[in-house]
Scaffold this motif. Structure first.
Motif, PDB file in Angstrom:
ATOM      1  N   TRP A  36       0.844  -1.188   0.000  1.00 41.13           N
ATOM      2  CA  TRP A  36       0.000   0.000   0.000  1.00 41.13           C
ATOM      3  C   TRP A  36       0.883   1.243   0.000  1.00 41.13           C
ATOM      4  CZ3 TRP A  36      -5.085  -0.119  -0.828  1.00 41.13           C
ATOM      5  CH2 TRP A  36      -5.780  -1.299  -0.581  1.00 41.13           C
ATOM      6  N   PHE A  37       0.495   2.186  -0.830  1.00 40.22           N
ATOM      7  CA  PHE A  37       1.145   3.486  -0.900  1.00 40.22           C
ATOM      8  C   PHE A  37       0.069   4.547  -0.746  1.00 40.22           C
ATOM      9  CE2 PHE A  37       5.399   2.358  -2.462  1.00 40.22           C
ATOM     10  CZ  PHE A  37       5.187   1.030  -2.785  1.00 40.22           C
ATOM     11  N   ARG A  38       0.511   5.757  -0.429  1.00 45.14           N
ATOM     12  CA  ARG A  38      -0.453   6.852  -0.354  1.00 45.14           C
ATOM     13  C   ARG A  38       0.186   8.128  -0.860  1.00 45.14           C
ATOM     14  NH1 ARG A  38      -1.021   7.650   6.254  1.00 45.14           N
ATOM     15  NH2 ARG A  38       1.016   8.638   6.586  1.00 45.14           N
ATOM     16  N   GLN A  39      -0.684   9.008  -1.312  1.00 46.93           N
ATOM     17  CA  GLN A  39      -0.206  10.285  -1.821  1.00 46.93           C
ATOM     18  C   GLN A  39      -1.193  11.363  -1.438  1.00 46.93           C
ATOM     19  OE1 GLN A  39       0.653  10.388  -6.037  1.00 46.93           O
ATOM     20  NE2 GLN A  39       2.002  12.143  -5.775  1.00 46.93           N
ATOM     21  N   ALA A  40      -0.704  12.321  -0.668  1.00 46.21           N
ATOM     22  CA  ALA A  40      -1.509  13.478  -0.282  1.00 46.21           C
ATOM     23  C   ALA A  40      -1.281  14.589  -1.308  1.00 46.21           C
ATOM     24  CB  ALA A  40      -1.114  13.942   1.113  1.00 46.21           C
ATOM     25  N   PRO A  41      -2.221  15.512  -1.433  1.00 46.22           N
ATOM     26  CA  PRO A  41      -2.068  16.600  -2.404  1.00 46.22           C
ATOM     27  C   PRO A  41      -0.775  17.376  -2.180  1.00 46.22           C
ATOM     28  CG  PRO A  41      -4.306  16.551  -1.576  1.00 46.22           C
ATOM     29  CD  PRO A  41      -3.525  15.569  -0.754  1.00 46.22           C
ATOM     30  N   GLY A  42      -0.024  17.554  -3.248  1.00 48.60           N
ATOM     31  CA  GLY A  42       1.210  18.317  -3.186  1.00 48.60           C
ATOM     32  C   GLY A  42       2.393  17.570  -2.598  1.00 48.60           C
ATOM     33  N   LYS A  43       2.194  16.306  -2.297  1.00 52.92           N
ATOM     34  CA  LYS A  43       3.275  15.516  -1.696  1.00 52.92           C
ATOM     35  C   LYS A  43       3.614  14.325  -2.584  1.00 52.92           C
ATOM     36  CE  LYS A  43       2.362  16.749   3.109  1.00 52.92           C
ATOM     37  NZ  LYS A  43       2.168  16.231   4.498  1.00 52.92           N
ATOM     38  N   GLU A  44       4.813  13.807  -2.365  1.00 48.91           N
ATOM     39  CA  GLU A  44       5.233  12.652  -3.136  1.00 48.91           C
ATOM     40  C   GLU A  44       4.546  11.389  -2.609  1.00 48.91           C
ATOM     41  OE1 GLU A  44       9.445  12.213  -3.370  1.00 48.91           O
ATOM     42  OE2 GLU A  44       9.346  10.502  -4.730  1.00 48.91           O
ATOM     43  N   ARG A  45       4.366  10.454  -3.497  1.00 39.69           N
ATOM     44  CA  ARG A  45       3.805   9.165  -3.102  1.00 39.69           C
ATOM     45  C   ARG A  45       4.747   8.491  -2.113  1.00 39.69           C
ATOM     46  NH1 ARG A  45       1.107   5.637  -7.785  1.00 39.69           N
ATOM     47  NH2 ARG A  45       0.235   7.738  -8.030  1.00 39.69           N
ATOM     48  N   GLU A  46       4.201   7.896  -1.073  1.00 40.13           N
ATOM     49  CA  GLU A  46       5.024   7.270  -0.049  1.00 40.13           C
ATOM     50  C   GLU A  46       4.523   5.868   0.260  1.00 40.13           C
ATOM     51  OE1 GLU A  46       4.625  10.070   3.177  1.00 40.13           O
ATOM     52  OE2 GLU A  46       2.786   9.126   3.910  1.00 40.13           O
ATOM     53  N   GLY A  47       5.457   5.017   0.585  1.00 35.09           N
ATOM     54  CA  GLY A  47       5.096   3.652   0.931  1.00 35.09           C
ATOM     55  C   GLY A  47       4.549   3.574   2.337  1.00 35.09           C
ATOM     56  N   VAL A  48       3.519   2.778   2.513  1.00 38.92           N
ATOM     57  CA  VAL A  48       2.906   2.590   3.820  1.00 38.92           C
ATOM     58  C   VAL A  48       3.300   1.236   4.397  1.00 38.92           C
ATOM     59  CG1 VAL A  48       0.725   2.419   5.072  1.00 38.92           C
ATOM     60  CG2 VAL A  48       0.966   4.087   3.220  1.00 38.92           C
ATOM     61  N   SER A  49       2.981   0.178   3.675  1.00 39.88           N
ATOM     62  CA  SER A  49       3.227  -1.160   4.192  1.00 39.88           C
ATOM     63  C   SER A  49       3.240  -2.142   3.031  1.00 39.88           C
ATOM     64  CB  SER A  49       2.140  -1.534   5.205  1.00 39.88           C
ATOM     65  OG  SER A  49       2.462  -2.726   5.890  1.00 39.88           O
ATOM     66  N   CYS A  50       3.848  -3.300   3.268  1.00 42.61           N
ATOM     67  CA  CYS A  50       4.008  -4.263   2.176  1.00 42.61           C
ATOM     68  C   CYS A  50       4.086  -5.675   2.735  1.00 42.61           C
ATOM     69  CB  CYS A  50       5.275  -3.926   1.392  1.00 42.61           C
ATOM     70  SG  CYS A  50       5.603  -4.975  -0.038  1.00 42.61           S
ATOM     71  N   ILE A  51       3.646  -6.644   1.937  1.00 42.59           N
ATOM     72  CA  ILE A  51       3.829  -8.061   2.261  1.00 42.59           C
ATOM     73  C   ILE A  51       4.544  -8.722   1.093  1.00 42.59           C
ATOM     74  CG2 ILE A  51       2.704 -10.266   2.713  1.00 42.59           C
ATOM     75  CD1 ILE A  51       0.466  -8.929   4.026  1.00 42.59           C
ATOM     76  N   SER A  52       5.629  -9.414   1.393  1.00 42.10           N
ATOM     77  CA  SER A  52       6.386 -10.086   0.336  1.00 42.10           C
ATOM     78  C   SER A  52       5.657 -11.343  -0.120  1.00 42.10           C
ATOM     79  CB  SER A  52       7.778 -10.457   0.852  1.00 42.10           C
ATOM     80  OG  SER A  52       7.676 -11.514   1.797  1.00 42.10           O
ATOM     81  N   SER A  53       6.177 -11.952  -1.166  1.00 40.75           N
ATOM     82  CA  SER A  53       5.569 -13.177  -1.686  1.00 40.75           C
ATOM     83  C   SER A  53       5.592 -14.301  -0.658  1.00 40.75           C
ATOM     84  CB  SER A  53       6.291 -13.612  -2.957  1.00 40.75           C
ATOM     85  OG  SER A  53       7.654 -13.882  -2.676  1.00 40.75           O
ATOM     86  N   SER A  54       6.557 -14.259   0.242  1.00 33.76           N
ATOM     87  CA  SER A  54       6.668 -15.309   1.263  1.00 33.76           C
ATOM     88  C   SER A  54       5.832 -15.010   2.498  1.00 33.76           C
ATOM     89  CB  SER A  54       8.132 -15.490   1.662  1.00 33.76           C
ATOM     90  OG  SER A  54       8.641 -14.309   2.227  1.00 33.76           O
ATOM     91  N   GLY A  55       5.187 -13.848   2.514  1.00 30.64           N
ATOM     92  CA  GLY A  55       4.316 -13.522   3.638  1.00 30.64           C
ATOM     93  C   GLY A  55       4.929 -12.615   4.685  1.00 30.64           C
ATOM     94  N   TYR A  56       6.151 -12.182   4.453  1.00 33.96           N
ATOM     95  CA  TYR A  56       6.802 -11.271   5.403  1.00 33.96           C
ATOM     96  C   TYR A  56       6.243  -9.874   5.202  1.00 33.96           C
ATOM     97  CZ  TYR A  56      10.412  -8.463   7.634  1.00 33.96           C
ATOM     98  OH  TYR A  56      11.091  -7.567   8.419  1.00 33.96           O
ATOM     99  N   SER A  57       5.755  -9.277   6.294  1.00 34.83           N
ATOM    100  CA  SER A  57       5.180  -7.942   6.186  1.00 34.83           C
ATOM    101  C   SER A  57       6.100  -6.913   6.814  1.00 34.83           C
ATOM    102  CB  SER A  57       3.804  -7.892   6.848  1.00 34.83           C
ATOM    103  OG  SER A  57       3.906  -8.104   8.239  1.00 34.83           O
ATOM    104  N   ILE A  58       6.042  -5.717   6.260  1.00 37.10           N
ATOM    105  CA  ILE A  58       6.842  -4.626   6.770  1.00 37.10           C
ATOM    106  C   ILE A  58       6.025  -3.346   6.703  1.00 37.10           C
ATOM    107  CG2 ILE A  58       7.868  -4.186   4.495  1.00 37.10           C
ATOM    108  CD1 ILE A  58      10.452  -3.394   6.020  1.00 37.10           C
ATOM    109  N   THR A  59       6.165  -2.514   7.708  1.00 36.43           N
ATOM    110  CA  THR A  59       5.522  -1.203   7.718  1.00 36.43           C
ATOM    111  C   THR A  59       6.606  -0.157   7.563  1.00 36.43           C
ATOM    112  OG1 THR A  59       3.715  -1.962   9.122  1.00 36.43           O
ATOM    113  CG2 THR A  59       4.094   0.406   9.005  1.00 36.43           C
ATOM    114  N   TRP A  60       6.493   0.633   6.512  1.00 34.58           N
ATOM    115  CA  TRP A  60       7.555   1.590   6.215  1.00 34.58           C
ATOM    116  C   TRP A  60       7.372   2.902   6.966  1.00 34.58           C
ATOM    117  CZ3 TRP A  60       6.249  -0.151   0.716  1.00 34.58           C
ATOM    118  CH2 TRP A  60       7.074  -1.222   0.344  1.00 34.58           C
ATOM    119  N   ARG A  61       6.151   3.283   7.182  1.00 34.39           N
ATOM    120  CA  ARG A  61       5.908   4.588   7.772  1.00 34.39           C
ATOM    121  C   ARG A  61       5.783   4.448   9.288  1.00 34.39           C
ATOM    122  NH1 ARG A  61       6.976   7.446   4.389  1.00 34.39           N
ATOM    123  NH2 ARG A  61       7.186   9.055   5.994  1.00 34.39           N
TER     124      ARG A  61
END
Length: 123
Positions: A36-61
Motif C-alpha cells: 500500500w502506498f499513499r499520496q496526499a495533495p502536493g506531496k510525493e507518493r510514499e510507501g505505507v506497508s508491504c507483504i512479500s511473496s513469502s508472507g513477510y510484512s513490513i511497515t515503512w511509515r
C-alpha cells in the motif's frame, strides 16, 4: 490483463477506522509482493506497508505503526489494509501495487498499480 482494484476508502472522523481492500487479478499472487502506498495533495507518493511473496510484512511509515495492519488472502487474491485511530495526517489517495517477490520501499520499483481509493479524515 493485470488489474488491481482498490475499495473501502471514504470520509471518516478522526479516531475512526477504515478497511481498504485491493482485489488483484491476472497475477500469480503467490509470486508477488503487494503493498500500500499513499499520496496526499502536493506531496510525493510514499510507501505505507508491504507483504512479500513469502508472507513477510513490513511497515515503512513510522507514523502508522501500531495503527495500520496489512494482510493478504492469496486464495481470494485480495490485499487489505486495516486502518485504526485515523487522523487528518492520514488523508490521502491510497494505492495498492505489486512487484515481483520482494518488498521495495520505492514506489518507482513497483510494476502494477491500482487506480487508488480516497481516504479523507475530517470532522
Amino acid at each position: 490483463e493485470v488489474q488491481l482494484v482498490e475499495s473501502g476508502g471514504g470520509l471518516v472522523q478522526p479516531g475512526g477506522s477504515l478497511r481498504l481492500s485491493c482485489t488483484i487479478s491476472g497475477l500469480p499472487l503467490g509470486l508477488y509482493a503487494v503493498g500500500w502506498f499513499r499520496q496526499a495533495p502536493g506531496k510525493e507518493r510514499e510507501g505505507v506497508s508491504c507483504i512479500s511473496s513469502s508472507g513477510y510484512s513490513i511497515t515503512w511509515r513510522d507514523s502508522v505503526k501500531g495503527r495500520f495492519t496489512i494482510s493478504r488472502d492469496n486464495a481470494n487474491n485480495t490485499l487489505y489494509l486495516q486502518m485504526n485511530s485515523l487522523s487528518a495526517d492520514d488523508t490521502a489517495m491510497y494505492y495498492c501495487a505489486a512487484v515481483y517477490e520482494y518488498c521495495i520501499n520505492s514506489w518507482r520499483s513497483f510494476t502494477y498499480w491500482g487506480q487508488g481509493t480516497q481516504v479523507t479524515v475530517s470532522s
